[in-house]
Design an enzyme around this catalytic site. Structure first.
Site: not given
Length: 478
Positions: A184, A236-238, A241, A258, A292, A389
């Site tokens: 995706k 993607g974003s923490t 995740g 990641e 990132c 970030e």
């Protein structure tokens, strides 16, 4: 002072890429509408024009794609590695042949400058497929035991900052090791993944081995939670995740995550400052800082801070912001209105907290999403711009006096994805790098990638490695 040289417009032609008015989902080797008929539009960030209308996948479509991947897995995993390698080599060659078309497409859909998609992204995309094609028939010698087995169906979710490159990072090792894929792409950059689906057909890849589902977060969630997905790979974003980790806890699904970063770029007083300035610019302003592993925290030894900042500000005034399709452009468009809003809010927070903002003088286009290259000085470790970030062209500058202080400040972050060191002393590079809690440490350079080298992070930057021999392990039952 007027520049001695003026740059005439040098636009890349849009005619090299033919974007259809609408695209379906790619399931079992065919393009198909979403089960509920839902669609969404993808915009060009630099102009806000609608590029195409794309099918929006739902849970029923995810189920169809996973079932197609499961059916294809039996035959695909049974192929000799040398046969799987042939398909990967074909895909790599087709990517090379269509690289100009794909570079223009990526620039239109993502907003990054054409010289980045043309000279960095596309060569790396092809290189990853070539590299993992070479591993496909050598898995017995990869260090994971004799006859390592694939996991099965891999559910992969990629971000919008490097759409085609992140696709290559995930699909190439998955196919080389005998897995099948449901991928995706991000909802703001779906087009290059759909063009890749066409490349899979052009290469004669068996039906169901690669499936592409365009859609929003609900489709990604359904993919992660599907009972017949054996492996989850997410970049993607923490925050997302963490949600994925909670979702698959207690299952036997294997995962690599990641996630975010707040990389420290450390400049010592003996560093080659002109070279360091170029590395700082590459570290934070490449892809508008939407990276990132960006070097978004600059740590400068006090004795050279003023000299370095003067040189850096002079350099930033020469960066050219504008049409991403112009080959002279250094700074392209921010990917979306949502991301621009986040960058703007965090910068305003930095100013409110007392950090001193400086932005390069440049004229922003009247349409699209743009943000001028910006740096903050008088920053402390307590400032939001030093901790969070931003994911934009914004650099926070801190100072240090000793190597111990530099290491302490660099490691004072919830993230641990990347770092950079600038010094003429090899012994200092080794000593400092060994103490940094970062998955990748660059020495006298920044943002250099190679398919043979593993990439990944510590702490809230995720776990697992992609790239290199290490990237095979994530798709093998070892």
């Amino acid at each position: 002072m007027a520049s001695a040289f003026e740059y005439a417009p040098a636009p890349e032609s849009r005619s090299v890429v033919d974007i259809a008015p609408s695209y379906g989902l790619f399931i079992d080797g065919e393009f198909t509408e979403a089960a509920d008929g839902k669609v969404f539009k993808t915009l060009s960030p630099s102009s806000e024009e609608v590029l195409s209308e794309v099918a929006r996948a739902g849970a029923e479509d995810v189920d169809r794609a996973v079932k197609a991947a499961r059916r294809a897995f039996e035959k695909w995993s049974a192929l000799p590695g040398s046969e799987r390698a042939k398909y990967l080599f074909r895909i790599a060659r087709i990517i090379q042949e269509r690289s100009r078309e794909l570079a223009v497409l990526e620039t239109l859909d993502n907003g990054k400058p054409i010289k980045e998609t043309r000279d960095a992204d596309l060569p790396l995309v092809a290189a990853h497929f070539f590299y993992y094609a070479g591993w496909a028939d050598k898995l017995d010698h990869a260090g994971y035991g004799a006859n390592p087995r694939p996991l099965g169906v891999a559910g992969q979710i990629i971000p919008w900052n490097f759409p085609l490159l992140m696709l290559a990072w995930k699909i190439a090792p998955a196919l080389a090791t005998g897995n099948t894929v449901v991928l995706k792409p991000a909802e703001t950059t779906p087009l290059s993944a759909l063009f890749f689906a066409d490349i899979c057909r052009q290469a004669g890849l068996p039906k169901g081995v690669v499936n592409i589902l365009t859609g929003y977060g609900d489709a990604g969630q359904a993919l992660v939670e599907h009972a017949d997905v054996d492996k989850v790979a997410f970049t993607g974003s923490t925050a997302v995740g963490k949600a994925i980790a909670r979702s698959i806890a207690g299952t036997d699904k294997k995962a690599t995550l990641e996630l975010g970063g707040k990389g420290a770029n450390i400049v010592f007083d003996d560093a080659p400052l002109d070279q360091a300035v170029e590395g700082i610019v590459t570290g934070i302003f490449f892809n508008q800082g939407q990276v990132c592993c960006a070097g978004s925290r600059l740590l400068v030894q006090e004795s050279v801070q003023d000299e370095l900042l003067d040189a850096l500000k002079r350099r930033l005034t020469t960066l050219r912001l504008g049409d991403p399709l112009d080959k002279n452009t250094d700074i392209g468009a921010i990917n979306s209105a949502e991301q621009l809003s986040r960058i703007t809010a965090l910068v305003e927070t930095g100013e409110a907290e007392g950090a001193e903002r400086w932005s390069a003088p440049c004229e922003l286009p009247s349409s699209g999403y743009w943000f001028a290259p910006t740096l903050f000085t008088n920053v402390t470790q307590a400032h939001t711009v030093a901790r969070d970030e931003i994911f934009g062209p914004v650099l926070s500058v801190l100072s240090f006096r000793t190597p111990d202080e530099a290491v302490a400040k660099a490691n004072n972050s919830q993230y641990g994805l990347s770092a950079g060191i600038w010094t003429e002393k090899g012994s200092r590079i080794l000593a400092v790098a060994n103490r940094l809690r970062a998955g990748v440490v660059w020495a006298n350079t920044f943002n250099k990638f190679d398919p043979t080298s593993p990439f990944g992070g510590y702490k809230e930057s995720g776990f697992g490695r992609e790239g290199g021999r290490h990237g095979l392990e994530a798709y093998l039952d070892v």
